[in-house]
Design a protein around this motif. Structure first.
Motif, PDB file in Angstrom:
ATOM      1  N   GLU A 109      15.578   0.934   2.477  1.00 59.42           N
ATOM      2  CA  GLU A 109      15.633  -0.424   1.933  1.00 59.42           C
ATOM      3  C   GLU A 109      15.193  -1.459   2.975  1.00 59.42           C
ATOM      4  O   GLU A 109      14.529  -2.440   2.650  1.00 59.42           O
ATOM      5  CB  GLU A 109      17.055  -0.731   1.439  1.00 59.42           C
ATOM      6  N   ALA A 112      11.486  -1.302   3.204  1.00 54.87           N
ATOM      7  CA  ALA A 112      10.829  -1.932   2.055  1.00 54.87           C
ATOM      8  C   ALA A 112      10.687  -3.435   2.299  1.00 54.87           C
ATOM      9  O   ALA A 112       9.693  -4.046   1.909  1.00 54.87           O
ATOM     10  CB  ALA A 112      11.631  -1.673   0.794  1.00 54.87           C
TER      11      ALA A 112
ATOM     12  N   THR B  64      -2.848  -1.098  -1.104  1.00 55.07           N
ATOM     13  CA  THR B  64      -2.140  -1.845  -2.146  1.00 55.07           C
ATOM     14  C   THR B  64      -2.948  -3.069  -2.572  1.00 55.07           C
ATOM     15  O   THR B  64      -3.101  -3.348  -3.760  1.00 55.07           O
ATOM     16  CB  THR B  64      -0.762  -2.301  -1.621  1.00 55.07           C
ATOM     17  N   ILE B  68      -4.514  -3.938  -6.241  1.00 60.32           N
ATOM     18  CA  ILE B  68      -4.212  -5.165  -6.988  1.00 60.32           C
ATOM     19  C   ILE B  68      -5.515  -5.879  -7.368  1.00 60.32           C
ATOM     20  O   ILE B  68      -5.702  -6.315  -8.501  1.00 60.32           O
ATOM     21  CB  ILE B  68      -3.314  -6.112  -6.155  1.00 60.32           C
ATOM     22  N   GLU B  87       1.606  -8.944 -17.412  1.00 59.46           N
ATOM     23  CA  GLU B  87       2.255  -8.983 -16.106  1.00 59.46           C
ATOM     24  C   GLU B  87       1.196  -9.182 -15.025  1.00 59.46           C
ATOM     25  O   GLU B  87       0.148  -8.554 -15.056  1.00 59.46           O
ATOM     26  CB  GLU B  87       3.002  -7.668 -15.870  1.00 59.46           C
ATOM     27  N   ARG B  90      -0.012  -9.116  -9.126  1.00 58.58           N
ATOM     28  CA  ARG B  90       0.385  -9.602  -7.790  1.00 58.58           C
ATOM     29  C   ARG B  90       1.899  -9.786  -7.665  1.00 58.58           C
ATOM     30  O   ARG B  90       2.410 -10.022  -6.584  1.00 58.58           O
ATOM     31  CB  ARG B  90      -0.291 -10.952  -7.505  1.00 58.58           C
ATOM     32  N   GLU B  91       2.573  -9.689  -8.827  1.00 55.79           N
ATOM     33  CA  GLU B  91       3.977 -10.102  -8.846  1.00 55.79           C
ATOM     34  C   GLU B  91       4.845  -9.375  -7.812  1.00 55.79           C
ATOM     35  O   GLU B  91       5.567 -10.004  -7.043  1.00 55.79           O
ATOM     36  CB  GLU B  91       4.570  -9.909 -10.239  1.00 55.79           C
ATOM     37  N   GLU B  92       4.733  -8.035  -7.795  1.00 51.77           N
ATOM     38  CA  GLU B  92       5.615  -7.276  -6.896  1.00 51.77           C
ATOM     39  C   GLU B  92       5.350  -7.650  -5.441  1.00 51.77           C
ATOM     40  O   GLU B  92       6.270  -7.815  -4.646  1.00 51.77           O
ATOM     41  CB  GLU B  92       5.408  -5.782  -7.094  1.00 51.77           C
ATOM     42  N   LEU B  93       4.065  -7.810  -5.126  1.00 51.78           N
ATOM     43  CA  LEU B  93       3.701  -8.172  -3.752  1.00 51.78           C
ATOM     44  C   LEU B  93       4.294  -9.525  -3.373  1.00 51.78           C
ATOM     45  O   LEU B  93       4.834  -9.697  -2.271  1.00 51.78           O
ATOM     46  CB  LEU B  93       2.169  -8.212  -3.626  1.00 51.78           C
ATOM     47  N   ILE B  95       6.937 -10.995  -4.662  1.00 56.17           N
ATOM     48  CA  ILE B  95       8.393 -10.890  -4.497  1.00 56.17           C
ATOM     49  C   ILE B  95       8.733 -10.359  -3.103  1.00 56.17           C
ATOM     50  O   ILE B  95       9.595 -10.892  -2.407  1.00 56.17           O
ATOM     51  CB  ILE B  95       8.993  -9.964  -5.585  1.00 56.17           C
ATOM     52  N   ARG B  96       7.993  -9.332  -2.696  1.00 53.67           N
ATOM     53  CA  ARG B  96       8.284  -8.728  -1.394  1.00 53.67           C
ATOM     54  C   ARG B  96       7.911  -9.678  -0.255  1.00 53.67           C
ATOM     55  O   ARG B  96       8.609  -9.752   0.754  1.00 53.67           O
ATOM     56  CB  ARG B  96       7.553  -7.394  -1.257  1.00 53.67           C
ATOM     57  N   GLU B  99      10.653 -12.284   0.038  1.00 57.50           N
ATOM     58  CA  GLU B  99      11.852 -11.720   0.648  1.00 57.50           C
ATOM     59  C   GLU B  99      11.661 -11.599   2.155  1.00 57.50           C
ATOM     60  O   GLU B  99      12.527 -11.978   2.942  1.00 57.50           O
ATOM     61  CB  GLU B  99      12.155 -10.353   0.017  1.00 57.50           C
TER      62      GLU B  99
END
Lengths: 175, 244
Positions: A109, A112, B64, B68, B87, B90-93, B95-96, B99
């Motif tokens: 995690e 990630a 990745t 995309i 969807e 690019r969304e997941e990228l 979000i990461r 974060e």
């Protein structure tokens, strides 16, 4: 005065002689005082140290009270004391921050979030007693969960985990 | 327009991506993926040119980004309902990235705290002094010699009452000793012996099996000969040397 001079002297001894922060419970039990009395006494002593020209200060650290030198005198101490261990590298501090805010957390995690492997950083942090294994996550492989230690709070001068600076202040988050 | 890459060191692919985004003041919620992908790959290329080892994590992110980019190039379905939008690849990228950005932003503050706390010197840690201070209460507190004597006597009484439940004997049968025994028994009997006569008086599974194994071994070595007059009849065992 509420207290005689003696218990305050004892408290001073306790704070001087112990290297780890002392909790108010420990102080109260040694002095055989109630928590409120111990706290009152402690605050008196803290004022006497912290608001004066003394070189020492008493601070709340890791949910306990600790006596230490005032930061402004560090340059003099550096001349005579053993050099302190190096500050953490940026990657190590980054990893430590992720663990501190997201604990309990597994290695995968953490990776990630960072996008980079952290294995060797974890062992560095464990070696420096800043993080520890705090259990195992249920699920395939039962991976190790990491969390911070009280040494971590002392290291960053934090009163408790809630004392960590807020993570989301410049961000509304997404959506 | 050429994008000049300064070869700073980045903590990882997210760090590099954020750097590219911030440098050009791009909208993180609407990343021009083609542009960013090219710049990202340029950076990897530059690293390669300088013979810097590119960590696998950087390569994964490169892949990745390309994936995309490819997805975004695909034609969208002709009919798009308003509320049920496709969807965004690019969304997941994003979000990461967001974060990661949070932690990147907090580092500076933690570093300040770290430096501040380094200025504070505590009493040198003395483990022994500290540990002796928090010793747990003596569990034998208030217990005297008389108490110990009484407890000891009680224990002795209990011990003498306990009777052995079962005794185990070790009876050693080995193939070698049984072979020797068979040899001794047979060599004096010209007419041979039946198998059951070879068994010692201590009949138990171990001795029977061991004796049988010893017999098989002797047959293999041609030391004995066996005869059986009829199926399931008794086996007569003869010592081979006695025939001469």
């Amino acid at each position: 005065m509420l207290f005689a001079e003696k218990p305050k002297a004892i408290l001073e001894c306790l704070l001087f002689a112990t290297a780890m922060p002392l909790s108010i419970d420990e102080i109260a039990s040694v002095l055989e005082l109630s928590l409120e009395e111990a706290e009152e006494l402690l605050f008196q002593l803290m004022r006497e140290y912290n608001d004066s020209d003394r070189g020492l200060q008493i601070t709340l650290l890791a949910e306990g009270y600790q006596m230490g030198t005032k930061p402004q005198y560090a340059p003099y101490l550096e001349k005579i004391c053993r050099p302190r261990s190096n500050p953490l590298s940026k990657p190590a501090l980054e990893t430590l921050a992720i663990i501190a805010y997201r604990q309990p957390i597994t290695r995968t995690e953490i990776e990630a979030i960072r996008g980079v492997r952290v294995e060797h950083l974890l062992s560095t942090l464990i070696e420096r007693d800043l993080i520890k294994e705090i259990g195992r996550k249920e699920g395939p492989g039962r991976p190790i969960l990491y969390g911070t230690t009280s040494e971590f709070l002392i290291y960053l001068g934090l009163k408790s985990l809630e004392d960590l600076p807020p993570l989301d202040k410049q961000q509304d988050g997404i959506r | 327009m050429d994008y000049q890459i300064r070869l700073e060191s980045f903590e990882g692919p997210f760090d590099l991506l954020l750097h590219l985004i911030e440098k050009q003041e791009l909208d993180i919620y609407d990343i021009p993926i083609g542009q960013i992908t090219d710049q990202y790959l340029d950076y990897l290329w530059a690293m390669d040119q300088l013979d810097l080892t590119i960590a696998g994590d950087f390569l994964v992110m490169g892949a990745t980004l390309l994936s995309i980019k490819a997805k975004m190039l695909l034609p969208k379905p002709p009919i798009q309902t308003m509320e049920d939008e496709m969807e965004d690849p690019r969304e997941e990228l994003v979000i990461r990235l967001l974060e990661y950005q949070k932690f990147k932003a907090i580092i500076e503050e933690l570093q300040i705290r770290e430096m501040q706390q380094r200025e504070v010197y505590e009493h040198p840690f003395n483990v022994e002094n500290f540990l002796s201070g928090i010793k747990p209460p003596n569990p034998l507190r208030g217990i005297g010699a008389a108490d110990l004597t009484a407890i000891y006597q009680e224990m002795l009484e209990v011990l003498t009452k306990v009777e052995p439940i079962h005794e185990l004997y070790t009876e050693e049968y080995t193939v070698a000793t049984q072979m020797e025994l068979i040899g001794k028994l047979l060599s004096s009997k010209v007419e041979g012996l039946f198998f059951f006569e070879l068994l010692s008086e201590n009949l138990n599974i171990t001795s029977i099996i061991t004796t049988f194994l010893a017999l098989l071994e002797l047959i293999r070595l041609s030391k004995v000969e066996v005869y059986q007059e009829k199926p399931f009849g008794s086996i007569r065992v003869l010592w081979a040397d006695n025939k001469l």
